[in-house]
Design a protein around this motif. Structure first.
Motif, mmCIF file in Angstrom:
data_model
loop_
_atom_site.group_PDB
_atom_site.id
_atom_site.type_symbol
_atom_site.label_atom_id
_atom_site.label_comp_id
_atom_site.label_asym_id
_atom_site.label_seq_id
_atom_site.Cartn_x
_atom_site.Cartn_y
_atom_site.Cartn_z
ATOM 1 N N VAL A 1 4.642 57.957 22.270
ATOM 2 C CA VAL A 1 4.075 58.622 23.442
ATOM 3 C C VAL A 1 2.608 58.237 23.607
ATOM 4 O O VAL A 1 2.147 57.936 24.707
ATOM 5 C CB VAL A 1 4.240 60.146 23.328
ATOM 6 N N ARG B 1 6.888 66.925 23.059
ATOM 7 C CA ARG B 1 6.056 66.032 22.241
ATOM 8 C C ARG B 1 4.606 66.053 22.720
ATOM 9 O O ARG B 1 3.676 66.026 21.899
ATOM 10 C CB ARG B 1 6.608 64.603 22.299
ATOM 11 N N LEU C 1 7.028 59.572 31.806
ATOM 12 C CA LEU C 1 8.491 59.561 31.859
ATOM 13 C C LEU C 1 9.002 58.160 32.175
ATOM 14 O O LEU C 1 9.973 57.687 31.576
ATOM 15 C CB LEU C 1 8.981 60.554 32.923
ATOM 16 N N GLU D 1 12.147 66.686 26.278
ATOM 17 C CA GLU D 1 11.721 66.096 25.002
ATOM 18 C C GLU D 1 10.282 65.582 25.092
ATOM 19 O O GLU D 1 9.482 65.783 24.165
ATOM 20 C CB GLU D 1 12.676 64.962 24.630
ATOM 21 N N LEU D 2 9.959 64.916 26.217
ATOM 22 C CA LEU D 2 8.605 64.399 26.374
ATOM 23 C C LEU D 2 7.601 65.539 26.477
ATOM 24 O O LEU D 2 6.521 65.489 25.860
ATOM 25 C CB LEU D 2 8.530 63.511 27.621
ATOM 26 N N SER D 3 7.918 66.586 27.223
ATOM 27 C CA SER D 3 7.004 67.723 27.363
ATOM 28 C C SER D 3 6.737 68.386 26.020
ATOM 29 O O SER D 3 5.596 68.775 25.712
ATOM 30 C CB SER D 3 7.581 68.740 28.347
ATOM 31 N N THR E 1 8.236 55.807 29.003
ATOM 32 C CA THR E 1 8.977 56.055 27.756
ATOM 33 C C THR E 1 10.479 56.095 27.941
ATOM 34 O O THR E 1 11.233 55.799 27.024
ATOM 35 C CB THR E 1 8.542 57.405 27.129
ATOM 36 N N GLY E 2 10.926 56.523 29.134
ATOM 37 C CA GLY E 2 12.357 56.714 29.347
ATOM 38 C C GLY E 2 12.903 57.959 28.662
ATOM 39 O O GLY E 2 14.118 58.160 28.605
ATOM 40 N N TRP E 3 12.010 58.816 28.152
ATOM 41 C CA TRP E 3 12.455 60.020 27.446
ATOM 42 C C TRP E 3 12.911 61.079 28.447
ATOM 43 O O TRP E 3 12.416 61.127 29.586
ATOM 44 C CB TRP E 3 11.307 60.598 26.623
ATOM 45 N N PRO E 4 13.787 62.001 28.043
ATOM 46 C CA PRO E 4 14.105 63.161 28.883
ATOM 47 C C PRO E 4 12.865 64.030 29.067
ATOM 48 O O PRO E 4 11.994 64.102 28.185
ATOM 49 C CB PRO E 4 15.179 63.909 28.079
ATOM 50 N N THR E 5 12.782 64.714 30.198
ATOM 51 C CA THR E 5 11.600 65.514 30.526
ATOM 52 C C THR E 5 11.300 66.558 29.455
ATOM 53 O O THR E 5 10.152 66.711 29.023
ATOM 54 C CB THR E 5 11.795 66.211 31.885
ATOM 55 N N ASP F 1 2.596 56.265 17.327
ATOM 56 C CA ASP F 1 3.374 57.240 18.096
ATOM 57 C C ASP F 1 3.752 56.644 19.448
ATOM 58 O O ASP F 1 2.875 56.165 20.190
ATOM 59 C CB ASP F 1 2.555 58.514 18.307
#
Length: 365
Positions: free
Chosen positions: A313, A341, A328, A337-339, A331-335, A311
């Motif tokens: 994350v 997950r 953040l 989407e990360l929250s 990973t470079g993910w949007p907030t 995974d």
């Protein structure tokens, strides 16, 4: 800037006892505006967050209206006093990119400086004479190069950085941990007045908010977020300046450190940062070359994970606790989407949410 009616709604929302920034953002995401949140029915609030949320929203803070009147009076007291809310066109764009942006900012001075190219200069309150001179010279040189100098108005390095910028005729922004009508330390009242005249004083705390120790680490996240890079001039091993540097690194910003004598306790924090990958700087040009794109900066080092899970994350989390800001950045993910997950992994028992906004992987036993 927030219109009076909009400001009142934002203020009342943020005064809700026990709600906090995260809870307020969740409600804003669900209902769209603070006015809609405040007008939401108990049924709608219960559906969103259960009866506890509905009960919380039904209990306004007893002192809310008095504090609102004080805030309105402060805003009306002089020109160049502003309230900037999340989503306002004047809201600082770099601050929007962080995981925990303030929902309301009070600004005295030039709001356009919050979007200017800037560098934060921070360091020890118990600075050495050489450290104070270094802070002034870096601020003067970087200010003359067109950068806005951001700091925290504290004693020591912060004050020297503001003074160096003012001496160069450059813009400087002071982010404070009190209400915008308070100056701490008191001996910086004249300095604060000069900053407000040509730069800006920024606070997320309501007028009248006194000095509270827990506000200063929160203030540091704003200093780190407003600037493209953070320069630490002097810092003891447990200095609050190291918190600012860590937050800057986690937000993907540059971190610079000025080396000092191996015999000086005020140099140990900077040396620790350099060992972790912060860029050692000896002059203004070292900072400008990185911020202006002519030299790549080193990234603060991360400990590799020998047992990387599939995974992404969990892989970014590693085996040590980490904040949402850190994840953040990794990973470079949007907030959002990360929250989402993180919540899934928490419900699945693969990670734990710790006090202080930290996350940690669970290891199967």
């Amino acid at each position: 800037m927030a219109a009076p009616d909009d400001f009142d709604a934002w203020f009342r929302l943020l005064q809700t006892p026990g709600l906090g920034r995260e809870g307020a953002r969740r409600l804003l995401a669900a209902f769209g505006s603070p006015e809609a949140v405040l007008a939401a029915s108990p049924v709608a609030l219960t559906e969103l967050g259960g009866p506890a949320l509905a009960a919380t929203m039904a209990r306004p803070a007893p002192e809310c209206e008095a504090r609102l009147a004080a805030a309105r009076a402060w805003l009306a007291g002089e020109t160049l006093r502003h309230a900037i809310t999340l989503g306002d066109p004047a809201y600082p764009p770099l601050l929007l990119q962080t995981a925990d942006p303030p929902l309301l900012l009070y600004v005295q001075g030039r709001t356009e400086l919050l979007a200017a190219e800037s560098v934060a200069i921070v360091g020890s309150r118990e600075a050495t004479p050489q450290g104070l001179a270094n802070a002034r010279e870096f601020a003067r040189g970087l200010g003359e190069a067109g950068l806005t100098i951001v700091s925290g108005l504290a004693a020591g390095i912060d004050g020297a950085a503001h003074e160096g910028a003012l001496a160069a005729g450059a813009a400087t922004v002071a982010v404070v941990g009190t209400g915008p009508d308070r100056v701490y330390p008191a001996r910086h009242k004249a300095l604060a007045r000069r900053i407000a005249e040509t730069g800006a004083i920024v606070s997320e705390y309501d007028p009248g908010t006194p000095v509270l120790p827990e506000h200063f680490p929160q203030r540091n996240r704003i200093i780190a977020a407003l600037a493209r890079g953070t320069l630490v001039v002097e810092a003891a091993p447990r200095s609050g300046s190291l918190i600012t540097a860590r937050l800057a690194a986690e937000a993907g910003r540059e971190v610079f450190a000025v080396p000092g004598s191996i015999h000086s306790p005020q140099s140990r924090g900077c040396h620790a940062l350099i060992r972790q990958g912060a860029m050692l700087v000896e002059g203004v040009d070292d900072v400008l070359e990185v911020l202006r794109g002519t030299r790549p900066a080193a990234a603060l080092s991360a400990v590799p994970d020998a047992d990387t899970p599939a995974d992404p994350v969990l892989a970014a989390l590693g085996h040590e606790p980490a904040t949402l800001d850190a994840l953040l950045a990794r990973t470079g993910w949007p907030t959002a989407e990360l929250s989402a997950r993180l919540l899934e992994l928490e419900l699945d028992g693969q990670l734990a949410r710790l006090p202080g906004g930290l996350f940690q992987r669970r290891v199967a036993g």
